[in-house]
Structures are given as structure tokens and as C-alpha cells.
Design an enzyme around this catalytic site. Sequence first.
Site, PDB file in Angstrom:
ATOM      1  N   CYS A 410       0.803  -1.213   0.000  1.00 10.97           N
ATOM      2  CA  CYS A 410       0.000   0.000   0.000  1.00 10.97           C
ATOM      3  C   CYS A 410       0.842   1.271   0.000  1.00 10.97           C
ATOM      4  CB  CYS A 410      -0.971  -0.011   1.172  1.00 10.97           C
ATOM      5  SG  CYS A 410      -0.160  -0.283   2.750  1.00 10.97           S
ATOM      6  N   HIS A 454      -2.768   0.642   6.752  1.00 11.09           N
ATOM      7  CA  HIS A 454      -2.956   0.802   5.319  1.00 11.09           C
ATOM      8  C   HIS A 454      -2.625   2.238   4.954  1.00 11.09           C
ATOM      9  CE1 HIS A 454      -4.393  -0.455   1.467  1.00 11.09           C
ATOM     10  NE2 HIS A 454      -5.382   0.433   1.430  1.00 11.09           N
ATOM     11  N   ASP A 470      -7.969   4.474  -3.635  1.00 12.69           N
ATOM     12  CA  ASP A 470      -7.052   3.513  -3.025  1.00 12.69           C
ATOM     13  C   ASP A 470      -6.376   2.725  -4.142  1.00 12.69           C
ATOM     14  OD1 ASP A 470      -5.649   1.693  -1.640  1.00 12.69           O
ATOM     15  OD2 ASP A 470      -7.344   0.898  -0.477  1.00 12.69           O
TER      16      ASP A 470
END
Lengths: 657, 313
Positions: A410, A454, A470
Site C-alpha cells: 500500500c 494501510h 485507493d
Amino acid sequence: MKAPAAAQAVPLPFLPLALSCAAFGGGLLLHIDRVPAWASLAALVLIAWRLGAARRASFLPGPYLRSFLALAMSAVVLARFHTLNGLSAGTTLLTLMAALKLLETHKPRDEAVLIGAGLFLLLAACLDRQDLVRAPLYALQAWLCCTALAALATPELPLTRALRLSARTLLLAAPLAVALFVFFPRLPGSFWAIPRGNSALTGLSDSISPGSITQLVADYSVAFRARFSGSPPPRPQLYWRGPVLHQFDGRTWRRLDTAARPPLHLEFLGEPVHYRIALEPTQQRFWFALDTPAAAPAGRVFLTSDSQLVSAEPVTQATAYEAVSYLATRTRERLAAVGIREDTALPPGSNPRTRELATRLREHSADDAALAAAALDFLRTNGFVYSLEPQPLGPNAVDDFLFRTREGFCGHYASAFVTLMRAAGVPAHVVTGYLGGEWNPIGGYFEVHQSDAHAWTEVWIAGRGWVRIDPTAVVAPERLTRGMLQLMPQAYPLSEQLLQRSAWLTALLQRWDAANTWWSDRVVKFSYASQLDLLARFGVKTPDAGYLGWAFAAALVLWLLATGLAALVPRRRGDELGRAYRRLCARLARIAPARAAHQGPLDYCETVLAVRPDLRASLGALIAHYAQLRYGPGAAAPEAVARFARAVRRLRLAPAR
Amino acid sequence: MSAAADATADAAQLGRALETLETVILGKPEQIRLCLACLLARGHLLIEDVPGVGKTTLAHALAHVLGLAWQRVQFTSDLLPADIIGVSVFDRGSQRFHFRQGPLFTQLLLADEVNRASPRTQSALLEAMEERQVSADGTTYALPEPFFVVATQNPHEQLGTFALPESQLDRFLMCVTLGYPDAAHERALLRGGERRELLAGIAAALSPAAVVRLQRQVRTVHLSEALLDYLQTLIARTRERADLRLGLSPRAAQGLIRAAQAWAFINGRPAVLPEDVQAVLPPLVAHRLQRREAAQGLGDLAAELIRSVPVPA
């Protein structure tokens, strides 16, 4: 101090001394992970020394050696901690000095001092940590200390009797303790909070660089627990917002003071989500909230213009708060100039290939939204892989990632995506936090672990405001619906993997976590407000400390009445004898059938002898003794009963070889 | 001879008497002991059994070994009270009525088939048993000491019998059954020939005076509070139970204490233990407690009672 020769000549009874040592040793064990190993070891050696001296009456050090040891140990503590104050240094010094006190323990008074040290260490431990798992340890230590006091007061008391006496006393006092716990007016605020040394920061920090999230991902400890008032939102929407990072130096993303930015007026779309978060201590100032919080939940916590919750003080103890969030927002305002400047800044001259790609995408996109979509397409179609062990990146980290390694997690994706957006002139920033969480069906809440950490991005789209994108979801969509542990079990220690595979173990752990949560919510965080709530529930209109006092007084009177009445009820005659006999029967029940309630002593004796004829002499005499005491002429004298009880203890049941 | 020495000698002789009885009545040590306990507790004994299992032999042997005078009365429906108590007859010589003592005036009376006699005769006997004296023509005659009645009845013979009412049954301290001997003892019995002939060759182990002394000693066996607690609970339990017609009477409770004391004494114990109470309870309740119709035939009542009361511990 000159040791009195007479006192030394008469050695202290062993049991009280041993119990005092045990009480002190127990206190020591409670702090074993707080006190340096050498100090614990030294204390244990001193305990062993004193106990050895008690048995063999060998020598104890004279006053000079003792003084020297005391000075030397203080010096070592000072050298190690640079202070004699504070939790660690203070505890260390206390344990060492109490251990030294052992070497001049000649009178019962000295033993009392030692037990006092044990109790003080218990108190310190209670102030320090209040986990559920430690509660039984504290209870045991209290029991041990009281037993030592009982043995000290009556040296001829055997150990079991002392244990029973102190247990009974503690049980008797327990209702009073509960009444005090519930009704004694609590001081608001953290009066009892101890000044802590620099504990390690845990959880997300105010910067990320490649690799920093990987450390978190391997950490399965709980970051916070979230309980929703209604039904929880779907899992892929559980973006728990933490630090928002604006500043990029080509390698590391950092927070920026955004106080200068004018607040954005957000339109909240959809239904509000109400929830309660119980945050574990992080030593940092971030509070976590779902997506976009509507307001700051508490007084000394602020909602920044980029929707972060920032507290004035670091979170040093478990903290709980209620919050309201919206999963979608919109603003028609324009981003302030300072915001545009900060959120499009890139280190000059870095990542030339990324800039080139951004320019190319810009040319083919009608607007900023299309540009973001094109950038996501780029990630989707060029063989990017999700990996927790990516190859190291060179100085132009984003270039290296986008065009060479194409593997990462991430942090890499968020970083690259924001860089790409900024290079194309679109304001964007990295948001760190947690994604998802593990549903605890027993407690009815989500456990959010450090491993759920994250990073995602927010991109400014004119007319809509900050839009969450995202990029990781494009590469590893399963990350949205599953925790990291399920996704990449190989990244976790074997123990965690096994745990995931065993359903009942998982259920057990969830139960334990639910119990812990109950404990910390209801017991540890029981506050003045909780006390007033309780009074209100009992129908007090305007609860205040005065009512608490009355409630406590009532509880005290009730307790006194109850214990007084219990004391007035006459004890059954020959109770002691009965207890010894029941103990005998309990022992015999291990080698023979248990005594039926209607069996008389001789009858039962025959039952036992049928199985173990070898006991005829010893057991026969014992039973005859009992029958004589219980049914014979004359009231059973206490000494005779004590003799019988001793004989019961001494009876050997092991088969003769 | 001092009292203490007397006591020791009596106890030894009691042991010998027991041994002797066991050689005559084969395979029934428990019943023999119960009979002795009943006698030492100054109670009367009811033997309920079919003919030919040795009731008479037992009574005879008891009388013989204990050195007591004994009489046997076969009860029949035409037996009159005077037949057992005695009658006043006119003496020509002295021109006065003279009381001629009936068979009741003995130390051990075997009242055979007591349920065959009319209620009038039964009650005359039972009154004498209780009072230990007899009144005839305005004069009271004391019965000898010791006075011990062994009555038998045949439970299977119903025709022409007058069942003893509860109040009368209560006067018997114990009711025992002898039962058939087991195979080994029956064989010995068959080989051994006539049991009663054996008695002729056996010397008395005790004397009436010794029996009275023993009876007095039995009363001194210690009763602790714990034991009385237990005993009272046991008695109370018989009164609480819904499936019993009647609980134990206070007279039965006193009898239970005396019987337990006698049992403890026979076993050489200075104090009564729960075991002693439990040992004498079955013959004590056998004729006293009856289940209601609905609950009849549900097994051993005494054992049930014993099991339902925990001993003090």
C-alpha cells in the site's frame, strides 16, 4: 546499626520468614519485566542468602558490608537511570533496598517491613498495569502478603491454616472493597497516572517511508476496537483515518501543520455512522476515526482541515470515545492556495520518468477525474504485483517502482499515485490509517490490528472536494475484503498462522478479547461519570458525590450487619474435629471408595480395609481415636482434636513396598 | 469380689455364652446377637417365622446358656388370661384363697404363636410384659428378674389368628426373623442330629444375677450429643415420611437407644456409635413401621432410612 547479639542467637521461626520472603518475592515478580534483570537477580540472591542463613544459622553480613552494599546498589541505579525517581528507577531501588533489608531481618518487625515492601510493590503494579490477565496475579500477591502477615502474627500457625485464614479474611473484606470501588468518589482526570519514561511509540507514526508499514503489518496486536451503534458499514468501506501526509522528500512522506489552511465546509452525504472507539495507548497524538468524522469527539481533541483527529496530549493510556462519521462528503468550495501549493509540491528534479508519464496522461485526459482513472489503469495493466517483500528502491524511488520493480504494498502504491497526480498538477496527499478489522462476534465489535495498517490517497476533484482513491485496491482488490493475515499468511509468525487455521482457538481468543474489553470498559475505566450514571439508574435525580457517600455508608452498614450476624451465629461444636475427619475421608477417597454420607466411622474403615488391608493397624487406630473423640464420654479436648488432626496429616497412604 | 471385677467377669462370660449359642444355633450369629442385645436392653423379643427354623431351640438355648428358668406356653384361641397368669384356688386347709402362679412367673417365657390367642389373653400377656408385674384379686405380684418374653408368630398362617395391633407390637423391642439356614449350615444341622439334646451337655455361662448386672451395665454405655443428634434425625425422618403409616414412637426411640447401647456393649465398645444404631434399627422397625398401601413392597425400609440420614462428620 549494631546487630543485637541476643536477637541473632535466637533464629526467627522459619515459616513466617519464608512467607515474608515469598511476599516480597511475589512483589518482585510482578515487576520482573519493568526492573532490570540484574536487579531482580540480585534481589533473588539476597532472598536465597537470608533463607539459607535461617536454616543453617550461618552468618549474615555485618553493618559495614550492609552499608557498603546499600551504597553500591544505589550508585548502580543512579548510574543506570540517571535518577532515583520515576517508575523504573524507583521500583528498582525499592526492590534492591527491600532485599538488602532481608540481611538485617532479626525481629518480626523487620519481617513486617518486608511484607510492607511486597504490598507496596503490589500497589505500584496496580497503578502501572490493570490488564485482566494480571488481575489474578494481583489477587494471589495480596493473598500471599496477608498469609505472611497471619504467619507473622501467630508463628505456630501451620501454613495451610495461615493460607485459609488470610483467604477467609480477604473474602470477608471483598464486599467492602467492591463497595469502595463502586461508591468511593473518584477523582476526575488522571490523578493516578504515573509519569512514565519514554515508552516506545507504537502504531502509525507521522511519517512513512518504504518499509515502515511492513513492520506494522507483521504486528498482530490490537490498535483499537470499534463498536458500531447500528449495523456496521460493509467491510471494504472501513477506512479508519489516521495521519494525513502531505510533504514528500522523494522517499519519506511526512505530516504538515495544516493549521494555516482555512477549514473546508463539507456537505455530508448519506446517513451518519455512530460508533465508539477504544484506543490502545500509542504514545502519539492521533485519534482514529472512520473515513470523515463530523466533529471532534472530546474537548482537547481537534478536527483538522484534512479531517484528522489530533489530540493535545499523546495517548498514554487506553482511551475511549464516541464519534460520528460520514462515508461520503462533497464540497463545492475551491481549495485554498496554500493547500494547492502544499499538495502539489514535489522535490525538484526527482523522478523524471514519473513526471514524463504524468504529462503524457494529462494530455490524454479530459479532466482531473479522467486523469486519476487513467493513472489507475496504468497500475492495473502494467503487471504490478502486491508484495510485502519488495525489492529495494533506488534514489528516484517512485521511478524505480513504477518502471522497474513494479512490486510493493500500500505505501508504495499510495506514494507513487500521489506523486503521479502531483506531477500532473492535481492536488493529492497520502492518508494513513487502518483498513477493515476483525469482527468479534462475542463482543460485537471490530478488532483493528496493527497488521490492518494501510495507506491510501485523496485527490482533489473540483466540484467534489477530496475524493478517496485507493490504488492498492486496483492491484490487490482482495485486500479490501480480507485482513492481511489471510492475504499473506507467510508474512506472519507460525503461531499466528496456526491460530488462524484453528477455528476454536480463534473463537477462544475472541472470547478472551471480549472479556478484556469488558474489563477495561467496565472496571478499569469506571469513572466518576460511571458512578453518577449508576446512581441515576437507581433513581437518584441529581446524583453527586454526596449521594455516593451515602451509598457507601449504606453499603458499609450492610456489610457490618452481615459480618456481625455471621459472627453471632454459633459455630457448630466439634467443628475442628469434623474438619479433620472430613479431610481424612477425602484422603481415603483417593485410594478407596468415598465414604457414603450414612457410613459411620467403623463401617467406612472396613470399606477402606477391604481395598487396602495393609492399613489395618494405622487406620484402625486413627478411626478408633476419632470414634472416641466424637462419640466417647467427655467433650473432646482441643489438644486431643489437634493431635488427631496431626495424625490425619501424618497418615501414610502410599502402598507398602 | 469387687464390682469392677464382677463386670469384667460378666463380660467374659457373656462372650462365652455367645460362643456357646453359636454352636447350637448354626449360621445365625447376627440374630443371636440381636436376641442377646434385646435381652440386655430389658426388651422383649418377637420372632416372626415359619415353623421349624429353630425358634424354640433358640429360646431354649438362650434360657439354658444364660442360666434362666424358662416356660413355654403354646397360645391357642381358647387360652384364657388365667392360663398364663395363674388362678386363685381355695385352700381347704387354711380356708383361704391361694394364688397359684401361672407359667408367666418365670425368667424366660416362650410364648409360641402369640397371634393365635384371643385379644384378651394377648393383652394380659402384653400388660405383664410392660409392667413386669401381675395383679390378681387385688394383689400385685412382681414378676421375677430378669423377665424376658420371646414370642413367636407365623406370618403365613392367617386363618384363626388375631393379629397384634400396633400398640401391642410396640411393646416388643425387636422383631427378628431367623430364616432358613444356608446350605453349609443346613448340612451341619443334618449331620449333627437333634440340637436340643446338645443343650443337655452344656453348662450355663451366666446366672440370673449376672444377667441383671449386665443389664445395668448396658445402661452406662456412653451416649454422646453427636449420637443423640443422629438418632433424633433418624426418628424424625420416620415421622416426616409420607409413605409411612406411623413414625416411631418415643417409646420406640427409647428402645432404640437401649438396644444400641446393648449392641455397643456386646461389641465391647464404651460408647454408642452410629453403626450400633444402624445394626439394631432393622429389627426395631420391622414390626413398627408399615408403608401405606400404595408404597408397599418397595424394598428394605430400614436400609432406606439408614441411607437417608448422614452420620455426623
